[in-house]
Design a protein around this motif. Structure first.
Motif, PDB file in Angstrom:
ATOM      1  N   THR A 142       5.403   8.155  -0.111  1.00  0.00           N
ATOM      2  CA  THR A 142       4.742   7.154   0.726  1.00  0.00           C
ATOM      3  C   THR A 142       4.179   7.734   2.013  1.00  0.00           C
ATOM      4  O   THR A 142       3.541   7.009   2.787  1.00  0.00           O
ATOM      5  CB  THR A 142       5.713   6.014   1.076  1.00  0.00           C
TER       6      THR A 142
ATOM      7  N   PHE B 179       0.546   6.915   2.904  1.00  0.00           N
ATOM      8  CA  PHE B 179       0.125   5.776   3.715  1.00  0.00           C
ATOM      9  C   PHE B 179      -0.168   6.212   5.150  1.00  0.00           C
ATOM     10  O   PHE B 179      -1.088   5.694   5.787  1.00  0.00           O
ATOM     11  CB  PHE B 179       1.205   4.697   3.712  1.00  0.00           C
TER      12      PHE B 179
ATOM     13  N   TYR C  31       5.108   3.161  -7.802  1.00  0.00           N
ATOM     14  CA  TYR C  31       5.506   1.820  -7.382  1.00  0.00           C
ATOM     15  C   TYR C  31       4.651   1.309  -6.218  1.00  0.00           C
ATOM     16  O   TYR C  31       4.435   0.108  -6.063  1.00  0.00           O
ATOM     17  CB  TYR C  31       6.983   1.828  -6.985  1.00  0.00           C
ATOM     18  N   HIS C  32       4.158   2.237  -5.385  1.00  0.00           N
ATOM     19  CA  HIS C  32       3.400   1.860  -4.196  1.00  0.00           C
ATOM     20  C   HIS C  32       1.894   2.112  -4.342  1.00  0.00           C
ATOM     21  O   HIS C  32       1.140   1.854  -3.399  1.00  0.00           O
ATOM     22  CB  HIS C  32       3.909   2.643  -2.985  1.00  0.00           C
TER      23      HIS C  32
ATOM     24  N   ARG D 199      -0.637   0.766  -6.051  1.00  0.00           N
ATOM     25  CA  ARG D 199      -1.581  -0.351  -5.931  1.00  0.00           C
ATOM     26  C   ARG D 199      -1.645  -0.869  -4.503  1.00  0.00           C
ATOM     27  O   ARG D 199      -2.711  -1.297  -4.037  1.00  0.00           O
ATOM     28  CB  ARG D 199      -1.194  -1.462  -6.904  1.00  0.00           C
ATOM     29  N   ASP D 200      -0.523  -0.844  -3.815  1.00  0.00           N
ATOM     30  CA  ASP D 200      -0.514  -1.253  -2.413  1.00  0.00           C
ATOM     31  C   ASP D 200      -1.377  -0.308  -1.584  1.00  0.00           C
ATOM     32  O   ASP D 200      -2.133  -0.742  -0.708  1.00  0.00           O
ATOM     33  CB  ASP D 200       0.926  -1.261  -1.885  1.00  0.00           C
TER      34      ASP D 200
ATOM     35  N   ARG E 115      -3.920   1.406  -2.668  1.00  0.00           N
ATOM     36  CA  ARG E 115      -5.309   1.133  -3.019  1.00  0.00           C
ATOM     37  C   ARG E 115      -5.817  -0.133  -2.333  1.00  0.00           C
ATOM     38  O   ARG E 115      -6.940  -0.183  -1.827  1.00  0.00           O
ATOM     39  CB  ARG E 115      -5.443   0.993  -4.537  1.00  0.00           C
ATOM     40  N   ASP E 116      -4.968  -1.168  -2.289  1.00  0.00           N
ATOM     41  CA  ASP E 116      -5.381  -2.434  -1.688  1.00  0.00           C
ATOM     42  C   ASP E 116      -5.546  -2.322  -0.174  1.00  0.00           C
ATOM     43  O   ASP E 116      -6.478  -2.883   0.404  1.00  0.00           O
ATOM     44  CB  ASP E 116      -4.365  -3.536  -2.014  1.00  0.00           C
ATOM     45  N   ARG E 117      -4.635  -1.600   0.457  1.00  0.00           N
ATOM     46  CA  ARG E 117      -4.672  -1.503   1.923  1.00  0.00           C
ATOM     47  C   ARG E 117      -5.744  -0.544   2.420  1.00  0.00           C
ATOM     48  O   ARG E 117      -6.272  -0.713   3.518  1.00  0.00           O
ATOM     49  CB  ARG E 117      -3.299  -1.068   2.448  1.00  0.00           C
TER      50      ARG E 117
ATOM     51  N   GLU F 259      -2.921   6.712  -9.458  1.00  0.00           N
ATOM     52  CA  GLU F 259      -1.491   6.425  -9.403  1.00  0.00           C
ATOM     53  C   GLU F 259      -0.664   7.198 -10.421  1.00  0.00           C
ATOM     54  O   GLU F 259       0.548   7.281 -10.287  1.00  0.00           O
ATOM     55  CB  GLU F 259      -1.255   4.931  -9.581  1.00  0.00           C
TER      56      GLU F 259
END
Length: 314
Positions: free
Chosen positions: A102, A105, A123-124, A126-127, A129-131, A139
């Motif tokens: 992570t 990020f 697990y993270h 898609r988050d 990609r969205d943010r 992924e």
């Protein structure tokens, strides 16, 4: 000597710090301190991990690091302006900047991943990609190198990333020796999938395992329920019921996942044409394979092959 700065933020994942041991073992293997690893945080002092233990760190300063690595964290929050500024300057001052799990990020928040390919823990992903829509998130990757920026999947994948750095800095022989001393596989390629279709299914009985093994050996065949049931020595009805109960998937979906996994490996590791790969993995034609790739990876086969070749060249 190469100076490596390893950044931790409050709530960091202790396992991601295993990367530092990889460089320590490289020093031992080479017989001299070729890597100087320093643990960093924005203000220095004690930083508490997600499990509750604390480590002593040095504060951010003007030291010129060859490599800067951000560890993963269970706390995915906003960076302070000071941390963002430090990371933005690092890309111009360091030979390479990396993130474990992570930590991607943090790089994304500082803008270092804009327009770049990157990965993180599945697990993270898609988050991420969205943010950060400007990041080209892949992924299903162990690690990715895009110019001077390196990103890896979950914490243990950071070891694969560090071994790749050692191989690039010295040689494959040194990286292989370090991997052997760490008792890890040498080394998972960056393009390797984070998943295994067979491991994800986790069948419990020998009969269902036998059917899956049969399917994997005969992906170029139709592989209907009757064939799989015969391999499991069950009636088609008994087989379908047992298969769904043990794997949580229908036989058809499981076979498609095995085909996708095999086709992806062939796309990345062979020079066969797309039509040949589609036939050998049971998709019948390239158009069915393309639709399956888009459903699963969000990318067509040609893009996955191109990215794999770009990674190999890097």
């Amino acid at each position: 000597m190469q100076c490596i700065g390893f950044i931790v933020f409050p709530g960091f994942d202790v396992l991601s710090c295993a990367v530092m041991s990889t460089f320590e073992y490289a020093n031992r293997e080479i017989g001299e301190p070729v890597y100087d690893v320093r643990l960093l945080s924005e203000t220095g002092g004690s930083v508490r991990a997600s499990i509750g233990v604390s480590v002593a760190t040095e504060p951010f300063d003007d030291t010129n690091f060859d490599t800067l690595i951000i560890g993963g964290s269970d706390v995915i929050g906003s960076l302070t302006p000071g941390a963002i500024k430090f990371l933005q300057q690092a890309l111009g001052r360091c030979r390479r900047v990396a993130a474990i799990c992570t930590g991607a990020f943090n790089l994304a928040e500082a803008g270092l991943l804009d327009g770049r390919r990157a990965t993180t823990h599945w697990y993270h992903a898609r988050d991420l990609r969205d943010r950060f829509p400007k990041v080209k998130v892949e992924e299903d990757r162990i690690f990715i190198i895009d110019g001077p920026v390196w990103t890896s999947a979950g914490a243990t994948a950071g070891i694969d990333l560090a071994l790749a750095m050692i191989e690039k800095d010295f040689s494959a022989d040194v990286a292989r020796a370090v991997a052997r001393k760490l008792v890890v596989y040498h080394r998972r390629a960056g393009g390797q999938s984070q998943f295994s279709a067979l491991l994800e299914l986790e069948p419990k009985s020998d009969r269902i395992q036998s059917a899956l093994a049969y399917a994997k050996r005969n992906l170029d065949q139709p592989l209907n329920v009757r064939q799989l049931a015969e391999a499991a020595h069950l009636s088609p009805r008994q087989f379908s019921r047992a298969f769904c109960a043990e794997t949580g998937q229908s036989p058809a979906k499981a076979v498609e996942n095995l085909r996708i996994e095999a086709a992806r490996l062939m796309m990345e590791q062979s020079r066969h044409s797309i039509d040949v790969i589609a036939r050998q993995t049971g998709f019948a034609d390239r158009y069915r394979m393309r639709r399956a790739f888009l459903r699963t990876f969000g990318q067509p086969p040609q893009v996955i092959r191109r990215n794999a070749r770009a990674e190999a060249a890097a």
